[in-house]
Design a protein around this motif. Structure first.
Motif, mmCIF file in Angstrom:
data_model
loop_
_atom_site.group_PDB
_atom_site.id
_atom_site.type_symbol
_atom_site.label_atom_id
_atom_site.label_comp_id
_atom_site.label_asym_id
_atom_site.label_seq_id
_atom_site.Cartn_x
_atom_site.Cartn_y
_atom_site.Cartn_z
ATOM 1 N N ARG A 14 -4.728 7.300 7.403
ATOM 2 C CA ARG A 14 -3.930 6.601 6.399
ATOM 3 C C ARG A 14 -2.768 5.849 7.032
ATOM 4 O O ARG A 14 -2.250 6.243 8.066
ATOM 5 C CB ARG A 14 -3.381 7.593 5.375
ATOM 6 C CG ARG A 14 -4.448 8.081 4.448
ATOM 7 C CD ARG A 14 -3.990 9.241 3.614
ATOM 8 N NE ARG A 14 -5.116 9.769 2.867
ATOM 9 C CZ ARG A 14 -5.532 9.280 1.704
ATOM 10 N NH1 ARG A 14 -4.878 8.288 1.130
ATOM 11 N NH2 ARG A 14 -6.576 9.782 1.097
ATOM 12 N N CYS A 15 -2.365 4.796 6.374
ATOM 13 C CA CYS A 15 -1.216 4.004 6.804
ATOM 14 C C CYS A 15 0.043 4.866 6.765
ATOM 15 O O CYS A 15 0.277 5.605 5.810
ATOM 16 C CB CYS A 15 -1.075 2.805 5.871
ATOM 17 S SG CYS A 15 0.455 1.876 6.048
ATOM 18 N N PHE A 16 0.866 4.764 7.795
ATOM 19 C CA PHE A 16 2.097 5.550 7.877
ATOM 20 C C PHE A 16 3.030 5.233 6.704
ATOM 21 O O PHE A 16 3.733 6.100 6.215
ATOM 22 C CB PHE A 16 2.807 5.217 9.197
ATOM 23 C CG PHE A 16 4.072 6.002 9.443
ATOM 24 C CD1 PHE A 16 4.017 7.290 9.939
ATOM 25 C CD2 PHE A 16 5.312 5.424 9.187
ATOM 26 C CE1 PHE A 16 5.183 8.007 10.170
ATOM 27 C CE2 PHE A 16 6.481 6.137 9.423
ATOM 28 C CZ PHE A 16 6.418 7.434 9.912
ATOM 29 N N PHE A 17 3.011 3.989 6.246
ATOM 30 C CA PHE A 17 3.965 3.586 5.214
ATOM 31 C C PHE A 17 3.431 3.777 3.799
ATOM 32 O O PHE A 17 4.062 4.433 2.979
ATOM 33 C CB PHE A 17 4.404 2.128 5.431
ATOM 34 C CG PHE A 17 5.167 1.947 6.710
ATOM 35 C CD1 PHE A 17 6.500 2.314 6.793
ATOM 36 C CD2 PHE A 17 4.541 1.448 7.839
ATOM 37 C CE1 PHE A 17 7.210 2.185 7.977
ATOM 38 C CE2 PHE A 17 5.245 1.309 9.033
ATOM 39 C CZ PHE A 17 6.571 1.675 9.110
ATOM 40 N N CYS A 18 2.268 3.195 3.498
ATOM 41 C CA CYS A 18 1.787 3.257 2.114
ATOM 42 C C CYS A 18 0.855 4.439 1.874
ATOM 43 O O CYS A 18 0.524 4.745 0.734
ATOM 44 C CB CYS A 18 1.105 1.953 1.708
ATOM 45 S SG CYS A 18 -0.463 1.644 2.544
ATOM 46 N N GLN A 19 0.452 5.101 2.950
ATOM 47 C CA GLN A 19 -0.404 6.282 2.863
ATOM 48 C C GLN A 19 -1.764 6.020 2.222
ATOM 49 O O GLN A 19 -2.428 6.945 1.771
ATOM 50 C CB GLN A 19 0.326 7.426 2.131
ATOM 51 C CG GLN A 19 1.607 7.792 2.855
ATOM 52 C CD GLN A 19 2.116 9.169 2.466
ATOM 53 O OE1 GLN A 19 1.342 10.103 2.280
ATOM 54 N NE2 GLN A 19 3.418 9.306 2.337
ATOM 55 N N CYS A 49 -0.399 1.500 10.978
ATOM 56 C CA CYS A 49 -0.104 1.041 9.617
ATOM 57 C C CYS A 49 -0.878 -0.238 9.329
ATOM 58 O O CYS A 49 -1.496 -0.820 10.212
ATOM 59 C CB CYS A 49 1.395 0.815 9.444
ATOM 60 S SG CYS A 49 2.031 -0.568 10.388
ATOM 61 N N CYS A 50 -0.831 -0.663 8.082
ATOM 62 C CA CYS A 50 -1.464 -1.920 7.683
ATOM 63 C C CYS A 50 -0.843 -3.074 8.480
ATOM 64 O O CYS A 50 0.371 -3.103 8.682
ATOM 65 C CB CYS A 50 -1.239 -2.185 6.202
ATOM 66 S SG CYS A 50 -1.837 -0.904 5.105
ATOM 67 N N LYS A 51 -1.684 -4.015 8.896
ATOM 68 C CA LYS A 51 -1.186 -5.186 9.640
ATOM 69 C C LYS A 51 -0.092 -5.907 8.873
ATOM 70 O O LYS A 51 0.895 -6.366 9.432
ATOM 71 C CB LYS A 51 -2.332 -6.165 9.885
ATOM 72 C CG LYS A 51 -3.096 -5.920 11.166
ATOM 73 C CD LYS A 51 -4.146 -6.997 11.372
ATOM 74 C CE LYS A 51 -5.000 -6.647 12.591
ATOM 75 N NZ LYS A 51 -6.212 -7.464 12.667
#
Ligand SMILES: [Zn+2]
Length: 167
Positions: A14-19, A49-51
């Motif tokens: 999962r993305c660190f920020f938006c999970q 994380c997401c690009k």
């Protein structure tokens, strides 16, 4: 194993920020302290994380990045807010607290006709805001009520421990 794959594995893909889980080809390695600011390439300074968020954050300082993260509505609450079971003006700051207060006021008005199921309570929360909140915002408010102890969930049933009416 490449660092990106390793970080994704450690973060449960999962993305660190938006999970959210990151679609193929959309993951990237973000340096929390940007390389330009002296950040290292080590795992302790890097997240997957997401690009899109990676390029948005760019080489902002870690302080600015924290601000960006905190500006997003999320279930983060400081320990002191959990103790504020009393509804008084001083404890109610910020839009979240105002929203929680509005929901509590509505529930108090309903007396014994309060929703008894999780789904119904979420509909009620949505109705308090004229259905203008997103599903996530409703969910967040619901969780906040539970976290603050105003709502007790037992399976799909809910009961209440509402504060005394203000004033
Ligand atoms: Zn993301």
């Amino acid at each position: 194993m490449k660092q990106l794959e390793r970080l994704l594995f450690l973060q449960g893909q999962r993305c660190f920020f938006c999970q959210q889980s990151i679609p193929d080809g959309e993951a990237s390695v973000e340096h929390l302290v940007a390389s330009a600011n002296g950040g290292t390439n080590g795992d302790d300074n890097c997240v997957a994380c997401c690009k899109a968020v990676n390029s948005a954050l760019g080489s902002l300082s870690i302080k600015e990045k924290l601000r960006v993260v905190l500006n997003q509505r999320g279930p983060f609450s400081c320990p002191k807010s959990r103790n504020s079971n009393q509804i008084d003006g001083a404890a109610l700051v910020g839009p979240d607290e105002e929203r929680i207060f509005a929901v509590l006021a509505d529930l108090q008005k309903r007396g014994s006709a309060r929703p008894r199921k999780v789904g119904t309570l979420q509909n009620t929360i949505s109705a308090v805001f004229h259905k203008k909140l997103t599903e996530q915002e409703v969910e967040y408010l619901f969780e906040a009520l539970v976290a603050k102890g105003y709502v007790v969930v037992d399976d799909q049933k809910v009961s209440y421990a509402l504060p005394q009416r203000a004033g």
